[in-house]
Design a protein around this motif. Sequence first.
Motif, PDB file in Angstrom:
ATOM      1  N   ASP A 198       0.949  -1.162  -0.004  1.00 54.09           N
ATOM      2  CA  ASP A 198      -0.059   0.102  -0.051  1.00 54.09           C
ATOM      3  C   ASP A 198       0.766   1.117  -0.007  1.00 54.09           C
ATOM      4  O   ASP A 198       1.532   1.543   0.836  1.00 54.09           O
ATOM      5  N   ILE A 199       0.650   2.087  -1.105  1.00 54.14           N
ATOM      6  CA  ILE A 199       1.481   3.240  -1.201  1.00 54.14           C
ATOM      7  C   ILE A 199       1.010   4.327  -0.011  1.00 54.14           C
ATOM      8  O   ILE A 199      -0.022   4.739   0.115  1.00 54.14           O
ATOM      9  N   GLU A 200       1.761   4.767   0.680  1.00 51.08           N
ATOM     10  CA  GLU A 200       1.700   5.662   1.696  1.00 51.08           C
ATOM     11  C   GLU A 200       1.870   7.154   1.121  1.00 51.08           C
ATOM     12  O   GLU A 200       0.900   8.263   1.283  1.00 51.08           O
ATOM     13  N   GLU A 201       2.820   7.435   0.410  1.00 48.16           N
ATOM     14  CA  GLU A 201       3.280   8.823  -0.083  1.00 48.16           C
ATOM     15  C   GLU A 201       3.785   8.501  -1.501  1.00 48.16           C
ATOM     16  O   GLU A 201       4.601   7.695  -1.507  1.00 48.16           O
ATOM     17  N   ARG A 202       3.642   9.472  -2.390  1.00 46.92           N
ATOM     18  CA  ARG A 202       4.302   9.300  -3.785  1.00 46.92           C
ATOM     19  C   ARG A 202       4.742  10.786  -4.262  1.00 46.92           C
ATOM     20  O   ARG A 202       3.798  11.598  -3.824  1.00 46.92           O
ATOM     21  N   THR A 203       5.596  10.860  -5.277  1.00 42.95           N
ATOM     22  CA  THR A 203       5.518  12.029  -6.070  1.00 42.95           C
ATOM     23  C   THR A 203       6.230  11.583  -7.341  1.00 42.95           C
ATOM     24  O   THR A 203       6.732  10.562  -7.711  1.00 42.95           O
ATOM     25  N   SER A 204       6.042  12.580  -8.261  1.00 47.36           N
ATOM     26  CA  SER A 204       6.597  12.492  -9.562  1.00 47.36           C
ATOM     27  C   SER A 204       7.418  13.485  -9.976  1.00 47.36           C
ATOM     28  O   SER A 204       7.192  14.943  -9.493  1.00 47.36           O
ATOM     29  N   ILE A 205       8.577  13.260 -10.620  1.00 48.83           N
ATOM     30  CA  ILE A 205       9.649  14.187 -10.768  1.00 48.83           C
ATOM     31  C   ILE A 205       9.964  14.073 -12.107  1.00 48.83           C
ATOM     32  O   ILE A 205      10.162  13.235 -12.893  1.00 48.83           O
ATOM     33  N   PRO A 206      10.144  15.236 -12.840  1.00 47.48           N
ATOM     34  CA  PRO A 206      10.461  15.110 -14.391  1.00 47.48           C
ATOM     35  C   PRO A 206      11.797  14.796 -14.526  1.00 47.48           C
ATOM     36  O   PRO A 206      12.758  15.149 -13.612  1.00 47.48           O
ATOM     37  N   THR A 207      12.552  13.711 -15.379  1.00 50.87           N
ATOM     38  CA  THR A 207      13.821  13.420 -15.974  1.00 50.87           C
ATOM     39  C   THR A 207      14.350  14.517 -16.370  1.00 50.87           C
ATOM     40  O   THR A 207      14.213  14.757 -17.688  1.00 50.87           O
ATOM     41  N   THR A 208      15.294  15.110 -15.792  1.00 47.62           N
ATOM     42  CA  THR A 208      16.189  16.051 -16.472  1.00 47.62           C
ATOM     43  C   THR A 208      17.505  15.675 -16.393  1.00 47.62           C
ATOM     44  O   THR A 208      17.733  14.512 -17.105  1.00 47.62           O
ATOM     45  N   THR A 209      18.431  16.461 -15.638  1.00 44.94           N
ATOM     46  CA  THR A 209      20.006  15.885 -15.406  1.00 44.94           C
ATOM     47  C   THR A 209      19.844  14.921 -14.499  1.00 44.94           C
ATOM     48  O   THR A 209      19.081  14.945 -13.406  1.00 44.94           O
ATOM     49  N   PRO A 210      20.890  14.084 -14.477  1.00 44.18           N
ATOM     50  CA  PRO A 210      20.932  13.165 -13.022  1.00 44.18           C
ATOM     51  C   PRO A 210      21.022  14.046 -11.797  1.00 44.18           C
ATOM     52  O   PRO A 210      20.340  13.625 -10.898  1.00 44.18           O
ATOM     53  N   GLU A 211      21.973  15.047 -11.929  1.00 43.74           N
ATOM     54  CA  GLU A 211      21.991  15.790 -10.725  1.00 43.74           C
ATOM     55  C   GLU A 211      20.824  16.667 -10.164  1.00 43.74           C
ATOM     56  O   GLU A 211      20.334  16.326  -9.020  1.00 43.74           O
ATOM     57  N   GLU A 212      20.123  17.137 -11.094  1.00 36.21           N
ATOM     58  CA  GLU A 212      18.804  17.786 -10.847  1.00 36.21           C
ATOM     59  C   GLU A 212      17.809  16.846 -10.545  1.00 36.21           C
ATOM     60  O   GLU A 212      16.973  16.954  -9.427  1.00 36.21           O
ATOM     61  N   THR A 213      17.582  15.486 -11.112  1.00 36.91           N
ATOM     62  CA  THR A 213      16.414  14.523 -10.835  1.00 36.91           C
ATOM     63  C   THR A 213      16.953  14.222  -9.485  1.00 36.91           C
ATOM     64  O   THR A 213      15.785  13.962  -8.651  1.00 36.91           O
ATOM     65  N   LEU A 214      17.965  13.702  -9.181  1.00 36.24           N
ATOM     66  CA  LEU A 214      18.205  13.075  -7.908  1.00 36.24           C
ATOM     67  C   LEU A 214      18.252  13.929  -6.673  1.00 36.24           C
ATOM     68  O   LEU A 214      18.039  13.628  -5.424  1.00 36.24           O
ATOM     69  N   LYS A 215      18.344  15.105  -6.971  1.00 33.05           N
ATOM     70  CA  LYS A 215      18.183  16.003  -5.842  1.00 33.05           C
ATOM     71  C   LYS A 215      16.878  16.232  -5.538  1.00 33.05           C
ATOM     72  O   LYS A 215      16.650  16.039  -3.963  1.00 33.05           O
ATOM     73  N   HIS A 216      15.901  16.043  -6.242  1.00 32.41           N
ATOM     74  CA  HIS A 216      14.313  15.878  -5.781  1.00 32.41           C
ATOM     75  C   HIS A 216      14.093  14.681  -5.081  1.00 32.41           C
ATOM     76  O   HIS A 216      13.223  14.450  -4.435  1.00 32.41           O
ATOM     77  N   VAL A 217      14.712  13.479  -6.050  1.00 28.76           N
ATOM     78  CA  VAL A 217      14.549  11.999  -5.330  1.00 28.76           C
ATOM     79  C   VAL A 217      14.940  11.923  -3.893  1.00 28.76           C
ATOM     80  O   VAL A 217      14.075  11.657  -2.756  1.00 28.76           O
ATOM     81  N   PHE A 218      16.277  12.680  -3.576  1.00 32.96           N
ATOM     82  CA  PHE A 218      17.081  12.672  -2.291  1.00 32.96           C
ATOM     83  C   PHE A 218      15.834  13.425  -1.185  1.00 32.96           C
ATOM     84  O   PHE A 218      15.588  13.113  -0.079  1.00 32.96           O
ATOM     85  N   ALA A 219      15.316  14.622  -1.789  1.00 35.39           N
ATOM     86  CA  ALA A 219      14.582  15.345  -1.018  1.00 35.39           C
ATOM     87  C   ALA A 219      13.202  14.803  -0.552  1.00 35.39           C
ATOM     88  O   ALA A 219      12.752  14.715   0.588  1.00 35.39           O
ATOM     89  N   PHE A 220      12.883  13.705  -1.348  1.00 37.38           N
ATOM     90  CA  PHE A 220      11.562  13.014  -1.130  1.00 37.38           C
ATOM     91  C   PHE A 220      11.926  11.888   0.105  1.00 37.38           C
ATOM     92  O   PHE A 220      11.089  11.718   1.141  1.00 37.38           O
ATOM     93  N   PHE A 221      12.991  11.283  -0.134  1.00 38.90           N
ATOM     94  CA  PHE A 221      13.269  10.049   0.531  1.00 38.90           C
ATOM     95  C   PHE A 221      13.903  10.313   1.861  1.00 38.90           C
ATOM     96  O   PHE A 221      13.843   9.459   3.006  1.00 38.90           O
ATOM     97  N   ASP A 222      14.418  11.576   1.971  1.00 35.87           N
ATOM     98  CA  ASP A 222      15.200  11.895   3.258  1.00 35.87           C
ATOM     99  C   ASP A 222      14.218  12.145   4.389  1.00 35.87           C
ATOM    100  O   ASP A 222      14.680  12.044   5.453  1.00 35.87           O
ATOM    101  N   SER A 223      12.834  12.060   4.063  1.00 34.52           N
ATOM    102  CA  SER A 223      11.777  12.467   5.227  1.00 34.52           C
ATOM    103  C   SER A 223      11.394  11.143   5.855  1.00 34.52           C
ATOM    104  O   SER A 223      10.649  11.122   6.834  1.00 34.52           O
ATOM    105  N   TYR A 224      11.964  10.125   5.422  1.00 31.19           N
ATOM    106  CA  TYR A 224      11.510   8.859   5.896  1.00 31.19           C
ATOM    107  C   TYR A 224      12.953   7.838   6.277  1.00 31.19           C
ATOM    108  O   TYR A 224      13.954   8.080   5.754  1.00 31.19           O
ATOM    109  N   THR A 225      12.681   7.134   7.267  1.00 32.09           N
ATOM    110  CA  THR A 225      13.616   6.010   7.386  1.00 32.09           C
ATOM    111  C   THR A 225      13.150   4.664   6.784  1.00 32.09           C
ATOM    112  O   THR A 225      12.193   4.021   6.842  1.00 32.09           O
ATOM    113  N   LEU A 226      14.122   4.295   6.135  1.00 28.77           N
ATOM    114  CA  LEU A 226      14.017   3.466   5.024  1.00 28.77           C
ATOM    115  C   LEU A 226      14.649   1.980   5.429  1.00 28.77           C
ATOM    116  O   LEU A 226      15.554   1.956   6.093  1.00 28.77           O
ATOM    117  N   ILE A 227      13.886   0.845   5.038  1.00 29.76           N
ATOM    118  CA  ILE A 227      14.485  -0.336   5.399  1.00 29.76           C
ATOM    119  C   ILE A 227      14.996  -0.972   4.265  1.00 29.76           C
ATOM    120  O   ILE A 227      16.116  -1.583   4.415  1.00 29.76           O
TER     121      ILE A 227
END
Length: 289
Positions: free
Chosen positions: A23-52
Amino acid sequence: MYYGAIEAGGTKFVCAVSRNGVDIEERTSIPTTTPEETLKHVFAFFDSYTLISMGIGSFGPIDVNKDSGTYGFITSTPKPGWGFFDFLGEIKSRYNVPTAWTTDVNASAYGEFRKGGGQKSGSCVYLTVGTGIGGGAVVDGKVLEGFGHPEMGHILVRRHPEDDYEGNCPYHADCLEGMAAGPAIEKRHGYKAGTLAGDEKVWGMEAYYIAQALVQYTLILRPEVFILGGGVMKQNQLFPLIRTEYQRLLNNYVETPAPETMITAPALGDDAAITGCLLLAEEAEVQLP
């Protein structure tokens, strides 16, 4: 504690978290641009969670060979900036958790196998037909990989007798992707695929190419279910045309399930890949130290 998932597409990244791997609790969609720019937004999303753990399904080609020096890389993609990019390495340097790594279409196949249209089968093939064509397979409950991953969109196909289009693939010209992906339809006919919905000749030719591919996959893998997704397959008139052409081309050579139940749309819709990534993340927690 959360399972994380990344569906890394050439147009957008979908990131999601789940407490139970389904069950998806939270999700986000990020445009695929450059690796640096895209991963900046990916990290911003996952940094809010403690991952298993995490599951990643990426556009490719990617390196899935764990003995390779470029394991975890996106390899020979034509997408600017992403060629031979150490995607998995970047993720694991940020989140030191067990991580499953496969293609986006393998993730889709696994999601449909476990929670969608392939649930009652022992094997399935997922084929996406859109901007490109890619396929993934699940056999005996496991995602199919070897030295590399399947590249089902680049098999060679017979040219339709009325087709003089040269093909759109930069590597092979008239392979399946070169003849049947969305851009090929548009360049061949001069119009966007969505504006051609009522043109029987357009979709008859498209069905001819896709059915050829399904026959080849049948003869090699013998799957119980074909699940066809992607933007082009939202033209629902394609399904009966593909089933009819599939039967004609196979010509009763081998026994298969009834095409009406064997060749279907994704039961999970656009969530097949992200669902598969979450399921693979759950398994990665168990299998990896």
